[in-house]
Design a protein around this motif. Sequence first.
Motif, PDB file in Angstrom:
ATOM      1  N   ASP A   1       0.652  -1.194  -0.027  1.00  0.00           N
ATOM      2  CA  ASP A   1      -0.058  -0.057   0.104  1.00  0.00           C
ATOM      3  C   ASP A   1       0.934   1.210  -0.001  1.00  0.00           C
ATOM      4  O   ASP A   1       0.574   2.385  -0.827  1.00  0.00           O
ATOM      5  CB  ASP A   1      -1.062  -0.049   1.169  1.00  0.00           C
ATOM      6  N   PHE A   2       1.846   1.391   0.739  1.00  0.00           N
ATOM      7  CA  PHE A   2       2.714   2.503   0.801  1.00  0.00           C
ATOM      8  C   PHE A   2       3.733   2.738  -0.501  1.00  0.00           C
ATOM      9  O   PHE A   2       3.676   3.558  -1.139  1.00  0.00           O
ATOM     10  CB  PHE A   2       3.664   2.528   2.134  1.00  0.00           C
TER      11      PHE A   2
ATOM     12  N   VAL B   1       1.326   4.752  -2.341  1.00  0.00           N
ATOM     13  CA  VAL B   1       1.546   6.276  -2.050  1.00  0.00           C
ATOM     14  C   VAL B   1       2.666   6.708  -3.125  1.00  0.00           C
ATOM     15  O   VAL B   1       2.864   7.696  -3.368  1.00  0.00           O
ATOM     16  CB  VAL B   1       2.032   6.316  -0.298  1.00  0.00           C
TER      17      VAL B   1
ATOM     18  N   LYS C   1       3.530  16.754  -2.664  1.00  0.00           N
ATOM     19  CA  LYS C   1       2.575  15.534  -2.933  1.00  0.00           C
ATOM     20  C   LYS C   1       2.480  14.571  -1.771  1.00  0.00           C
ATOM     21  O   LYS C   1       1.731  14.045  -1.528  1.00  0.00           O
ATOM     22  CB  LYS C   1       3.102  14.844  -4.204  1.00  0.00           C
ATOM     23  N   LEU C   2       3.697  14.257  -1.092  1.00  0.00           N
ATOM     24  CA  LEU C   2       3.918  13.410   0.091  1.00  0.00           C
ATOM     25  C   LEU C   2       2.913  13.957   1.285  1.00  0.00           C
ATOM     26  O   LEU C   2       2.243  13.139   1.527  1.00  0.00           O
ATOM     27  CB  LEU C   2       5.305  13.039   0.222  1.00  0.00           C
TER      28      LEU C   2
ATOM     29  N   LYS D   1      -0.596  13.289   0.793  1.00  0.00           N
ATOM     30  CA  LYS D   1      -1.011  11.876   1.094  1.00  0.00           C
ATOM     31  C   LYS D   1      -0.954  11.430   2.505  1.00  0.00           C
ATOM     32  O   LYS D   1      -1.050  10.439   2.830  1.00  0.00           O
ATOM     33  CB  LYS D   1      -0.047  10.921   0.144  1.00  0.00           C
TER      34      LYS D   1
ATOM     35  N   VAL E   1       1.827  11.805   4.277  1.00  0.00           N
ATOM     36  CA  VAL E   1       3.045  11.485   5.041  1.00  0.00           C
ATOM     37  C   VAL E   1       3.957  12.525   5.632  1.00  0.00           C
ATOM     38  O   VAL E   1       3.734  13.719   5.120  1.00  0.00           O
ATOM     39  CB  VAL E   1       4.136  10.925   3.710  1.00  0.00           C
TER      40      VAL E   1
ATOM     41  N   ASP F   1       8.743   5.123   5.939  1.00  0.00           N
ATOM     42  CA  ASP F   1       7.563   4.149   5.509  1.00  0.00           C
ATOM     43  C   ASP F   1       6.714   3.595   6.838  1.00  0.00           C
ATOM     44  O   ASP F   1       7.176   3.934   7.950  1.00  0.00           O
ATOM     45  CB  ASP F   1       8.173   3.095   4.739  1.00  0.00           C
TER      46      ASP F   1
END
Length: 184
Positions: free
Chosen positions: A27-28, A32, A113-114, A117, A119, A151
């Motif tokens: 999933d990551f 991501v 972007k991260l 999401k 992060v 992560d």
Amino acid sequence: MGDNTEFELRGVNHLALVCSDMKQTVDFYSGVLGMPLIKTIELPMGWGQHFFFDCGGGNALAFFWFPDAPEGIPGVSAPKGLPDRGELLSAVGSMNHIALDVAPDRIEEYRDKLIAKGVDVGVILNHDDSEFGIAPEMQEGVFVRSIYFKDPDGILVEFAAWTRDLGLPDDVRHEPRTAADRTG
């Protein structure tokens, strides 16, 4: 960069890490980070799984999932936090972090972007040869710009963007230290 006269190495084929939950890892890294899952293996005798992700440039990042793997220890198997927050130490023989190469003109975009999401991402670091190794802003001495994040298993990941070629005479100027040079 320098040429290897002993072996014709073509880069990193893959780096194999250990995860606590393969689905969470897929999933990551695929969900991501967008890294395609390119090979999955069920290990014999119930030993676990081994999955490979394409991380660009003909290279792969792989993960083992072992049902009986011991938990990682922050500060031993990987740094406790992000480098821009004062954490860098990990144990001898550990993997400190994985750096994925990105284009220099995309580092700000990728950080945004991260964050979008969900992060937790550190600040952009401009690595240079100054006393503390970080410049407050982009300048001629910066050789790589990067951002760090973790992560789901606490593995430290870096998006790194070279800003110039390495291997200039001043780039290799330090004598390697020995175990006898350790403090404390």
